[in-house]
Write an enzyme that holds these catalytic residues in place. Structure first.
Site, PDB file in Angstrom:
ATOM      1  N   CYS A  37      18.039 -16.210 -10.909  1.00  0.00           N
ATOM      2  CA  CYS A  37      18.530 -14.964 -10.050  1.00  0.00           C
ATOM      3  C   CYS A  37      17.295 -14.747  -9.249  1.00  0.00           C
ATOM      4  CB  CYS A  37      19.045 -13.898 -10.846  1.00  0.00           C
ATOM      5  SG  CYS A  37      19.486 -12.474  -9.854  1.00  0.00           S
ATOM      6  N   GLY A  38      17.532 -14.618  -8.021  1.00  0.00           N
ATOM      7  CA  GLY A  38      16.493 -14.036  -7.181  1.00  0.00           C
ATOM      8  C   GLY A  38      16.504 -12.583  -6.563  1.00  0.00           C
TER       9      GLY A  38
END
Length: 303
Positions: free
Chosen positions: A117-118
């Site tokens: 997840c960024g």
């Protein structure tokens, strides 16, 4: 930078046949601390390699820069403190051009993002909707569904590290007119793979990336749509499902979003006017509806 893969001994078990001891090839995952003018901005878990592209794409998708001219240089340096520690190539310091304002503290990530997840590290959800310097609404891209359907196989054909490890995401930028693969990047993080592609486009003077398609090997999340829009890419195609927020942003931004692109089937969630009508074959007796078949294939393929 020879740390893309690593070999480890494993025990392989086959029910009914026993077990064997053998080496196995793994995809390397290591942290990369990204700095701007010496100040830490984020840490992401990534597959080493193409780190400058990764940082460039990350800064562009965050709205910190608009192109390669906004970056003076990027160098790997020592660890925290920079007191002569051994260079592990896990810290990258990017020198921004004098005309580029430093990253705002209010929009920085909370210093750590995972490979999966960024955007979970965003200091504020309101900061997620970054304003793009490039619009995609007026891109005159027109593409056949046959070409879209061919992209996952074209992507998979060039996933060299995936062949060895089975553990990497991939992102590829394709020319919509010819179907040519312009660049492909692999990474343990899907957002990192896309940042590397965007960074490549920036470094090679291809922004905005008009007339191109971004093909990804997994699902289409909000952040991937955002990264495509920030790079001026008018279409994102994913092997698996999009999220509701990804579709919402695609509609708002004028990006064409396709999901469940597998074999002869695909779903278009936004701007379907860019996708030409497919050639229609006569349906056999008892033929199933395309939408139904895609729905039935969902559980096994979402990555």
């Amino acid at each position: 930078m020879g740390r893309i893969t690593s070999s480890r001994p494993i025990t392989r078990i086959r029910l009914g046949y026993g077990s064997t001891r053998r080496p196995d090839t793994l995809a390397v995952e290591e942290p990369l601390e990204i700095r701007a003018d010496g100040r830490p901005v984020a840490v992401t878990m990534r597959t080493p390699g193409h780190d400058v592209e990764l940082a460039t794409g990350f800064f562009l998708s965050e709205g910190i820069i608009r192109g390669s001219r906004d970056v003076v240089q990027a160098i790997h340096c020592g660890g925290p403190g920079t007191g002569g520690e051994l260079n592990t190539y896990n810290v990258l310091d990017v020198t921004l051009a004098p005309h580029v304002p430093p990253p705002s503290r209010s929009s920085e990530r909370n210093f750590y993002t995972t490979s999966s997840c960024g955007v979970c590290g965003k200091a504020s959800i309101d900061a997620v909707r970054t304003v793009s310097a490039f619009g995609v609404t007026d891109d005159d891209l027109r593409i056949t569904p046959e070409l879209i359907a061919s992209l996952p196989d074209a992507l998979r054909e060039h996933q060299d590290v995936f062949d060895k490890t089975g553990g990497l995401h991939a992102a590829g930028l394709f020319d919509a007119a010819s179907g040519e693969l312009l660049v492909l990047r692999e990474d343990v993080g899907r957002h990192n793979a896309v940042d590397k592609v965007v960074g490549w486009a920036a470094q090679n003077g291809r922004l905005p990336a008009r007339g191109t398609i971004l093909q990804v090997s997994g699902r289409a999340s909000f952040e991937l749509v955002q990264k495509a829009v920030m790079a001026g890419i008018p279409m994102l195609s994913a092997v698996s499902a999009p999220s509701s927020l990804a579709v919402e942003l695609a509609v708002e931004s004028g990006l064409t979003l396709a999901g469940f692109v597998r074999g002869p089937r695909l779903n278009v969630y936004s701007r379907p006017d860019r996708v030409l009508e497919p050639a229609v074959e006569q349906q056999g007796a008892g033929g199933a509806d395309v939408g139904t078949e895609v729905e039935e294939s969902r559980p096994a393929a979402v990555r």
